[in-house]
Design a protein around this motif. Structure first.
Motif, PDB file in Angstrom:
ATOM      1  N   ASN A  53      48.023  66.331  49.965  1.00  0.00           N
ATOM      2  CA  ASN A  53      49.117  67.296  49.876  1.00  0.00           C
ATOM      3  C   ASN A  53      48.565  68.505  49.134  1.00  0.00           C
ATOM      4  OD1 ASN A  53      51.758  66.198  50.927  1.00  0.00           O
ATOM      5  ND2 ASN A  53      51.099  64.485  49.634  1.00  0.00           N
ATOM      6  N   ALA A  67      48.339  56.572  43.480  1.00  0.00           N
ATOM      7  CA  ALA A  67      49.198  56.705  44.658  1.00  0.00           C
ATOM      8  C   ALA A  67      49.332  58.154  45.117  1.00  0.00           C
ATOM      9  CB  ALA A  67      50.582  56.131  44.364  1.00  0.00           C
ATOM     10  N   THR A  68      49.078  59.109  44.213  1.00  0.00           N
ATOM     11  CA  THR A  68      49.272  60.526  44.549  1.00  0.00           C
ATOM     12  C   THR A  68      48.043  61.372  44.242  1.00  0.00           C
ATOM     13  OG1 THR A  68      50.236  60.966  42.357  1.00  0.00           O
ATOM     14  CG2 THR A  68      51.760  60.367  44.136  1.00  0.00           C
ATOM     15  N   HIS A 105      51.132  69.393  54.503  1.00  0.00           N
ATOM     16  CA  HIS A 105      50.636  68.027  54.728  1.00  0.00           C
ATOM     17  C   HIS A 105      50.433  67.827  56.221  1.00  0.00           C
ATOM     18  CE1 HIS A 105      50.072  63.752  53.817  1.00  0.00           C
ATOM     19  NE2 HIS A 105      50.725  63.514  54.943  1.00  0.00           N
ATOM     20  N   GLN A 158      56.237  62.596  47.754  1.00  0.00           N
ATOM     21  CA  GLN A 158      56.751  61.261  48.041  1.00  0.00           C
ATOM     22  C   GLN A 158      57.118  61.102  49.521  1.00  0.00           C
ATOM     23  OE1 GLN A 158      59.955  61.057  45.135  1.00  0.00           O
ATOM     24  NE2 GLN A 158      58.698  59.822  43.744  1.00  0.00           N
ATOM     25  N   HIS A 213      55.586  62.543  51.936  1.00  0.00           N
ATOM     26  CA  HIS A 213      54.372  62.625  52.767  1.00  0.00           C
ATOM     27  C   HIS A 213      53.190  62.018  52.016  1.00  0.00           C
ATOM     28  CE1 HIS A 213      56.731  65.211  55.342  1.00  0.00           C
ATOM     29  NE2 HIS A 213      57.007  65.982  54.305  1.00  0.00           N
ATOM     30  N   PRO A 214      53.142  60.694  51.922  1.00  0.00           N
ATOM     31  CA  PRO A 214      52.039  60.033  51.214  1.00  0.00           C
ATOM     32  C   PRO A 214      50.708  60.192  51.942  1.00  0.00           C
ATOM     33  CG  PRO A 214      53.364  58.417  52.390  1.00  0.00           C
ATOM     34  CD  PRO A 214      54.082  59.730  52.515  1.00  0.00           C
ATOM     35  N   SER A 215      49.624  59.981  51.213  1.00  0.00           N
ATOM     36  CA  SER A 215      48.299  60.151  51.813  1.00  0.00           C
ATOM     37  C   SER A 215      48.061  59.167  52.937  1.00  0.00           C
ATOM     38  CB  SER A 215      47.221  60.004  50.739  1.00  0.00           C
ATOM     39  OG  SER A 215      47.277  58.706  50.141  1.00  0.00           O
ATOM     40  N   SER A 216      48.759  58.035  52.924  1.00  0.00           N
ATOM     41  CA  SER A 216      48.607  57.056  53.993  1.00  0.00           C
ATOM     42  C   SER A 216      49.106  57.580  55.327  1.00  0.00           C
ATOM     43  CB  SER A 216      49.363  55.765  53.636  1.00  0.00           C
ATOM     44  OG  SER A 216      50.735  56.036  53.400  1.00  0.00           O
TER      45      SER A 216
END
Length: 247
Positions: A146, A175-176, A201, A234, A236-239
């Motif tokens: 992000n 997580a971020t 993102h 939150q 748009h998570p990296s996963s």
């Protein structure tokens, strides 16, 4: 004329005066030693205290809640998140670092990019003097980052400090940690009127390997808002990205 003979009493008085002078001299030397020693200790303590206070203050800043950084979400003048259609060839690499790639949006949320992504520093924050190239950053988007692009002429003072703190907070959390705050170069396109930051993102393809089934996301805000930026991260998570398992 005969020399006057010194009496025992006079000799004793003279000796006492000499001893008193010596005692006073030693006392003065001790006072000087204590004074210089005290000043040295004070200087040393000050030099030690400065970095300790700085570390403590930075730690306190990081512990501030996201909603306490920047303005409240309701006051940030954020637009609704926009979605961008991704092309089938947007995962292609440009191997010539002298090339300037034109993007359809400012900032881009996807697109052709340099072969190597930017190596992100531990802070996750950049100024105009050390910002990676946009073509590198688009590769980071492909990897699940992000990115908050900020207007360096508008985001200053406390807002800039809060954005730095936000970047550090995101980077400290596994997580971020795929988070970057970087200045936007207005020569690459203009933000909407009144907007000073843009979040971007690159979402994952719905069909594996088919980039045309992926989506780019952008959201603009008028001011830095920890609550608004956290909500975007939150959502748009990296996963959720084309290549989530790469750095």
């Amino acid at each position: 004329m005969a020399k006057k003979k010194q009496t025992p009493r006079a000799g004793a008085d003279r000796k006492a005066r000499v001893e008193e002078l010596k005692r006073q001299q030693k006392a003065a030397e001790r006072r000087k030693t204590f004074l210089f020693g005290g000043v040295g200790i004070l200087i040393a303590a000050t030099l030690i205290a400065i970095p300790v206070v700085s570390i403590v203050n930075k730690d306190k800043e990081k512990k501030r809640a996201f909603e306490e950084l920047g303005v409240p979400t309701a006051l940030a003048a954020c637009d609704t998140t926009q979605t961008d259609k991704v092309g089938a060839n947007d995962g292609d690499h440009e191997n010539d670092p002298s090339v300037k790639i034109d993007y359809d949006t400012a900032p881009p949320s996807h697109g052709r990019h340099f072969a190597a992504p930017a190596t992100i520093n531990s802070r996750g924050f950049y100024s105009k003097s050390d910002a990676p190239r946009l073509e590198e950053l688009v590769h980071n988007l492909e990897h699940g980052y992000n990115i908050v692009f900020y207007d360096p002429d508008a985001v200053t003072g406390q807002q800039l400090d809060d954005l730095k703190t936000l970047a550090a907070k995101f980077r400290d959390d596994n997580a971020t940690r795929k988070f970057i705050a970087v200045p936007w170069d207005a020569s690459r396109g203009k933000f909407p009127t009144g907007k000073t930051i843009a979040m971007a993102h690159w979402g994952a393809p719905k069909e594996d390997g088919d980039y045309s089934t992926s989506t780019g996301y952008r959201q603009y805000c008028g001011q830095v808002s920890g609550g608004a930026i956290r909500a975007f991260v939150q959502a748009h998570p990296s996963s959720d990205s084309p290549e989530p398992n790469t750095m």
